[in-house]
Design an enzyme around this catalytic site. Structure first.
Site, PDB file in Angstrom:
ATOM      1  N   LYS A 123      -0.248   5.218   8.388  1.00 12.16           N
ATOM      2  CA  LYS A 123       0.950   5.394   7.178  1.00 12.16           C
ATOM      3  C   LYS A 123      -0.170   5.410   5.871  1.00 12.16           C
ATOM      4  O   LYS A 123      -0.158   6.414   4.974  1.00 12.16           O
ATOM      5  CB  LYS A 123       1.736   4.083   6.965  1.00 12.16           C
ATOM      6  CG  LYS A 123       2.770   4.233   5.819  1.00 12.16           C
ATOM      7  CD  LYS A 123       2.697   2.956   5.322  1.00 12.16           C
ATOM      8  CE  LYS A 123       1.802   2.366   4.263  1.00 12.16           C
ATOM      9  NZ  LYS A 123       2.067   1.267   3.555  1.00 12.16           N
TER      10      LYS A 123
ATOM     11  N   THR B  14       0.990  -1.187   0.070  1.00 13.90           N
ATOM     12  CA  THR B  14       0.210   0.148   0.119  1.00 13.90           C
ATOM     13  C   THR B  14       0.984   1.283   0.023  1.00 13.90           C
ATOM     14  O   THR B  14       1.577   1.409   0.917  1.00 13.90           O
ATOM     15  CB  THR B  14      -0.728   0.127   1.153  1.00 13.90           C
ATOM     16  OG1 THR B  14      -1.812  -1.125   1.193  1.00 13.90           O
ATOM     17  CG2 THR B  14      -1.844   1.279   1.281  1.00 13.90           C
TER      18      THR B  14
ATOM     19  N   LYS C 230      -7.465   1.600  -2.630  1.00  9.17           N
ATOM     20  CA  LYS C 230      -7.324   1.444  -1.486  1.00  9.17           C
ATOM     21  C   LYS C 230      -7.546   2.420  -0.371  1.00  9.17           C
ATOM     22  O   LYS C 230      -7.855   2.412   0.741  1.00  9.17           O
ATOM     23  CB  LYS C 230      -5.936   0.824  -1.423  1.00  9.17           C
ATOM     24  CG  LYS C 230      -5.217   0.550  -0.017  1.00  9.17           C
ATOM     25  CD  LYS C 230      -5.946  -0.901   0.457  1.00  9.17           C
ATOM     26  CE  LYS C 230      -5.652  -1.059   1.917  1.00  9.17           C
ATOM     27  NZ  LYS C 230      -4.468  -1.705   2.133  1.00  9.17           N
TER      28      LYS C 230
END
Lengths: 286, 286
Positions: B239, B96, B171
């Protein structure tokens, strides 16, 4: 059963109808008399000119009005149902109101040997019309059992959550969860659009996983189209969240996101969207 | 197929394992060599001492590392996979990461006639172990079709969302939706407890309606117990949200609730909960 139903709004109108269709002897009252006479054109039953008169000799009296003040007026006022109801009857309140007013009405009813159940619902107008409401109840078990069998004609689920006020408190949890959830969904959809993604396709993928929600499944289509003239109105949501904040002030809960989202709803109202669905939070994000 | 897999974290370890079990010829690389040799004890395959060496002669190279910097290092560095890969092979990135780095790697790959797919996943450790991941892809359709058939051994759903970077952007939408949703759920559960309700019973009732979510269904139990040592870590969520905010700065999206919840996650980290599940937001509300 002889039944009175006070308050024929978009929820009360079909709920009273289900009771009439279940062959109860229903008398209705509504502040705007025109709506009550419209009700009798759709269902078998009669109209009374005050809540007090409607409640005379009833086994069960239902109330479904706008807020705490309306509720006190139709229950405790000179022409309120408690001046009409007989001992050993039951008052069921479907209004979404404060837990405080529920406890207050429970006490007032007890003094007249009348049972009281606070019974806010979820499922919206569609749930009311289809008889598929979820009903969250507070009160005593024996009274609840009697109330449950009558409410069954418009409910898919009826639960006793605890003593008087517990139905209202449960409804509050529901609204608090929805506030953060809908804003998160609105932010996500806006981001998808600004990122140049096909928002429908994104929802198709992420709705299979950890971001899934009822709101995602049932509201993404209209949120993408920007259609909000349906569903659960922002004005009502703000009323409900106001009740949550009052209660939270007392019980020490922190509701930072619910409070922030409430302010966004104030913005929707300022934009003239008080009657729009709660998913209209999306409309404020470009 | 001859395959390299770079990055044997809690996701990459089982994913590389599924590829080995599907009878591909798998070479692995991991920064901490001990983990790579542990992998070869569980699965059939070999270990390389650099990403470059692992990628030699491979048809497909997979990368699943921590962040943009790690990714640039294992792909573009002197010992990176692009110094090992042959023309007409494919690089699939499961990290990701930002959409920017995805576009950068796509361009770098194209210059060597290598296909590139950004392919972040959702479904967590359990999804990786059970081979039930959702994979959100960005890239070209012809390359995607080839990648899809290989990833099938650990996925329940694989979707091409658009050009390079689109997997990462999808995402991000997922994480933005989750942020508001989990905080709303945490506030609701806290309110239920402070109101003296039986939180389990409340969830049982409201999870049938408009407040329902995957998080409510799958996390309420542990949130009520205050157990957070499982699931998707707060450090990773922060993150990911950081990537969302960078991207939003560029595409003009407003993320007020995601930004606020990110700050609450900073609080969870300050409390020593960086490795706790994202549902640990509940722990900060008493």
């Amino acid at each position: 059963m002889k039944i009175a139903f006070i308050g024929l709004g978009i929820m009360g109108f079909p709920m009273a109808g289900h009771l009439a269709n279940a062959r109860h002897d229903v008398t209705v009252f509504n502040r705007t008399a025109e709506k009550a006479s419209r009700w009798t054109k759709n269902y078998s039953g009669s109209v009374a000119i005050t809540p007090k008169i409607a409640s005379k000799e009833c086994d069960i009296v239902f109330v479904c009005v706008g807020n705490d003040d309306d509720l006190r007026s139709v229950v405790l006022g000179d022409n309120g149902v408690l001046n009409g109801m007989k001992a050993n009857s039951i008052l069921i309140d479907h209004t979404t109101a404060s837990a405080d007013v529920a406890r207050e009405l429970f006490t007032a009813c007890s003094q007249q040997s009348i049972g009281f159940i606070d019974a806010p619902v979820s499922g919206g107008q569609q749930g009311a019309e289809n008889g598929q409401l979820t009903i969250m109840c507070g009160g005593e078990n024996g009274i609840f059992k009697q109330a449950e069998s009558i409410m069954d004609c418009y409910a898919k689920q009826i639960s006793l959550m605890g003593p008087a006020g517990s139905g209202q408190l449960t409804k509050m949890v529901n609204q608090i969860c929805i506030a953060g959830l809908v804003q998160g969904l609105a932010e996500g959809l806006q981001f998808a659009e600004n990122a140049g993604l096909d928002a429908h396709k994104v929802i198709e993928v992420i709705s299979k996983g950890a971001a899934q929600s009822w709101q995602m499944d049932n509201r993404h289509e209209t949120m993408i189209k920007g259609e909000y003239e349906h569903g659960f109105a922002v004005d009502w949501m703000r009323k409900d969240l106001g009740i949550c904040f009052d209660e939270a002030r007392g019980n020490g809960s922190q509701l930072p996101v619910a409070a922030l989202v409430d302010q966004f709803y104030a913005g929707v109202q300022a934009d003239g969207g008080g009657r729009w669905d709660t998913s209209s939070l999306k409309g404020r994000l470009k």
